[in-house]
Design a protein around this motif. Structure first.
Motif, short mmCIF file in Angstrom:
data_model
loop_
_atom_site.label_atom_id
_atom_site.label_comp_id
_atom_site.label_asym_id
_atom_site.label_seq_id
_atom_site.Cartn_x
_atom_site.Cartn_y
_atom_site.Cartn_z
N LEU A 164 2.27 -8.72 -6.66
CA LEU A 164 2.57 -7.49 -6.38
C LEU A 164 3.51 -6.55 -6.28
O LEU A 164 4.72 -7.03 -5.80
CB LEU A 164 1.75 -7.26 -4.80
CG LEU A 164 0.51 -8.09 -4.37
CD1 LEU A 164 0.11 -7.80 -3.29
CD2 LEU A 164 -0.74 -7.32 -5.20
N ALA A 165 3.60 -5.37 -6.90
CA ALA A 165 4.74 -4.51 -6.78
C ALA A 165 4.49 -3.57 -5.36
O ALA A 165 3.35 -3.12 -5.48
CB ALA A 165 4.92 -3.58 -7.97
N VAL A 166 5.40 -3.67 -4.59
CA VAL A 166 5.25 -2.82 -3.43
C VAL A 166 6.22 -1.93 -2.94
O VAL A 166 7.58 -2.48 -3.06
CB VAL A 166 4.98 -4.02 -2.05
CG1 VAL A 166 4.86 -3.12 -0.54
CG2 VAL A 166 4.09 -4.97 -2.40
N LYS A 167 5.75 -0.63 -2.80
CA LYS A 167 6.92 0.41 -2.68
C LYS A 167 6.55 1.33 -1.44
O LYS A 167 5.37 1.48 -1.07
CB LYS A 167 7.01 1.21 -3.82
CG LYS A 167 7.58 0.57 -5.13
CD LYS A 167 7.94 1.55 -6.25
CE LYS A 167 8.47 1.01 -7.38
NZ LYS A 167 8.90 1.78 -8.49
N ILE A 168 7.30 1.67 -0.73
CA ILE A 168 7.38 2.43 0.48
C ILE A 168 8.22 3.52 0.33
O ILE A 168 9.37 3.69 -0.04
CB ILE A 168 7.74 1.67 1.87
CG1 ILE A 168 6.83 0.49 2.32
CG2 ILE A 168 7.77 2.80 3.09
CD1 ILE A 168 7.33 -0.22 3.43
N GLN A 169 7.78 4.81 0.39
CA GLN A 169 8.35 6.12 0.22
C GLN A 169 8.15 6.83 1.50
O GLN A 169 6.98 7.18 2.16
CB GLN A 169 7.74 6.78 -1.00
CG GLN A 169 7.95 6.23 -2.23
CD GLN A 169 7.09 6.88 -3.37
OE1 GLN A 169 5.87 7.15 -3.32
NE2 GLN A 169 7.96 7.37 -4.35
N ASN A 170 9.19 7.42 1.81
CA ASN A 170 9.14 8.28 3.09
C ASN A 170 8.90 7.69 4.27
O ASN A 170 8.21 8.29 5.34
CB ASN A 170 8.38 9.43 2.71
CG ASN A 170 8.86 10.58 1.72
OD1 ASN A 170 9.87 10.76 1.46
ND2 ASN A 170 7.77 10.70 1.12
N GLY A 171 9.40 6.28 4.46
CA GLY A 171 8.99 5.44 5.61
C GLY A 171 9.85 5.93 6.88
O GLY A 171 10.84 6.36 6.81
N LYS A 172 9.09 5.96 7.81
CA LYS A 172 9.34 6.52 9.03
C LYS A 172 8.69 5.79 10.49
O LYS A 172 7.66 5.71 10.45
CB LYS A 172 9.35 8.19 9.01
CG LYS A 172 10.00 8.84 10.42
CD LYS A 172 9.56 10.36 10.25
CE LYS A 172 9.89 10.93 11.38
NZ LYS A 172 9.50 12.47 11.23
N VAL A 173 9.74 5.45 11.34
CA VAL A 173 9.27 4.92 12.75
C VAL A 173 9.78 5.63 13.63
O VAL A 173 11.07 5.85 13.73
CB VAL A 173 9.55 3.44 12.75
CG1 VAL A 173 9.21 2.90 14.03
CG2 VAL A 173 8.68 2.51 11.74
N THR A 174 9.25 6.26 14.74
CA THR A 174 9.63 6.99 15.91
C THR A 174 9.30 6.17 17.09
O THR A 174 8.17 5.72 17.17
CB THR A 174 8.88 8.26 15.82
OG1 THR A 174 9.12 9.09 14.73
CG2 THR A 174 9.66 9.18 16.95
N TRP A 175 10.50 5.77 17.70
CA TRP A 175 10.48 5.34 19.00
C TRP A 175 9.94 6.35 20.30
O TRP A 175 9.82 7.52 19.81
CB TRP A 175 11.76 5.01 19.62
CG TRP A 175 12.18 3.70 18.96
CD1 TRP A 175 11.86 2.14 19.70
CD2 TRP A 175 12.54 3.08 17.59
NE1 TRP A 175 12.39 1.21 18.97
CE2 TRP A 175 12.73 1.68 17.89
CE3 TRP A 175 12.94 3.73 16.38
CZ2 TRP A 175 13.04 0.76 16.59
CZ3 TRP A 175 13.21 3.05 15.49
CH2 TRP A 175 13.49 1.69 15.48
N PRO A 176 9.35 5.83 21.21
CA PRO A 176 8.98 6.51 22.31
C PRO A 176 9.84 7.61 22.79
O PRO A 176 9.58 8.82 23.43
CB PRO A 176 8.54 5.47 23.21
CG PRO A 176 8.16 4.23 22.81
CD PRO A 176 9.23 4.38 21.54
N ASP A 177 11.11 7.53 22.67
CA ASP A 177 12.28 8.36 23.14
C ASP A 177 12.48 9.29 22.27
O ASP A 177 13.51 10.08 22.32
CB ASP A 177 13.60 7.59 23.59
CG ASP A 177 14.25 6.59 22.42
OD1 ASP A 177 13.69 6.82 21.41
OD2 ASP A 177 15.18 6.14 22.81
#
Length: 275
Positions: free
Chosen positions: A160-173
């Motif tokens: 598999l070719a796997v790409k993530i674009q505009n990945g973003k993780v937001t913490w509770p704070d």
């Protein structure tokens, strides 16, 4: 399937004190041991993305688009999760509602998979997006595209070719990590579940605003049994992280299903176990 993203800055943030010290004093000085307290924060991001790989595989298989047929109605994902397969629209929606917990992981919201056709056909792809999706309080955003670039049905292997674009993780704070990745994942299915061998690169900005790049120097090995037991880091392999002019290496060991890793940085080596 790692789905992943495995390219989070597990160690980069932990070397801020070290980097400032070495810039001022030079590498010939006695280097302090880096503060590794922030590693746990970035480990949470890895947990989110490795968990996503497992969800992706199970959702495809439960929809008749994988090597075998399974069901999501089990404790390894969440007993109350629902799966809606819109065959006409080629869309699968995995919904956790207001929240449910399994194996120490609490998920809420929706994961949406849009596919082009049977995932057993080379050239087919699956695009993953999110609606209000959270894992253990971390909000996940971005677009993840998986493309089948080769298959060996006899050996139950898929590349598999796997790409993530505009990945973003937001913490509770409210703090945010952003990232992109470009990986190749070789998935082998066996009687005890899948094993993924991962190579590739990534880059991003940590939740404290530090930019980094990452490159897998030795393939990362991830197994389904470990992910479902709550251990969402690779069993084996190495990643090099670059921050400013420094390179730090994370070594995940030789195949044990545990949370131990070894960090090598300019001036020292640190072994640690993630909580």
């Amino acid at each position: 399937m790692n789905t992943t993203r495995l390219f989070r800055p597990l160690v980069v943030l932990s070397f801020i004190t070290f980097a400032l010290f070495s810039c001022n004093e030079g590498l010939d000085s006695i280097l302090p041991e880096p503060d590794l307290s922030l590693v746990e924060d970035e480990f949470e991001v890895n947990t989110v993305l490795e968990d996503l790989d497992n969800l992706t595989l199970k959702s495809l298989e439960a929809s008749g688009l994988g090597f075998r047929t399974t069901t999501i109605a089990n404790g390894s994902i969440c007993s109350t999760a629902t799966l809606n397969h819109d065959t006409a629209g080629k869309k699968i929606t995995l919904e956790f509602g207001s929240g449910c917990t399994s194996n120490g992981i609490t998920r809420k919201g929706k994961v949406i998979f849009t596919y082009t056709g049977s995932f057993l056909i080379p050239g087919s792809s699956v695009v993953t997006t999110f609606q209000g999706y959270e894992v253990n309080g971390l909000k996940v955003e971005g677009t993840r595209t998986i493309t089948n670039t080769g298959i060996n049905i006899q050996n139950f292997e898929i590349t598999l070719a796997v790409k993530i674009q505009n990945g973003k993780v937001t913490w509770p704070d409210g703090k945010v990590s952003s990232f992109i990745t470009d990986q190749v994942r070789k998935i082998t299915l066996g009687s005890s579940g899948y094993q993924a061998s991962v190579t590739g690169t990534g880059s991003g900005t940590s939740k404290t605003g530090i930019s980094y790049t990452a490159s897998i120097s030795e393939p990362l090995i991830v197994t389904q049994s470990c992910v479902e037991s709550g251990i969402s880091i690779p069993n084996k392999g190495k990643i090099n992280f670059s921050y400013l002019s420094f390179v730090f290496t994370v070594d995940y060991g030789t195949g044990e299903c545990d949370k131990k890793l070894t960090i090598t940085y300019p001036g020292g080596v640190k072994e640690m176990t993630l909580d």
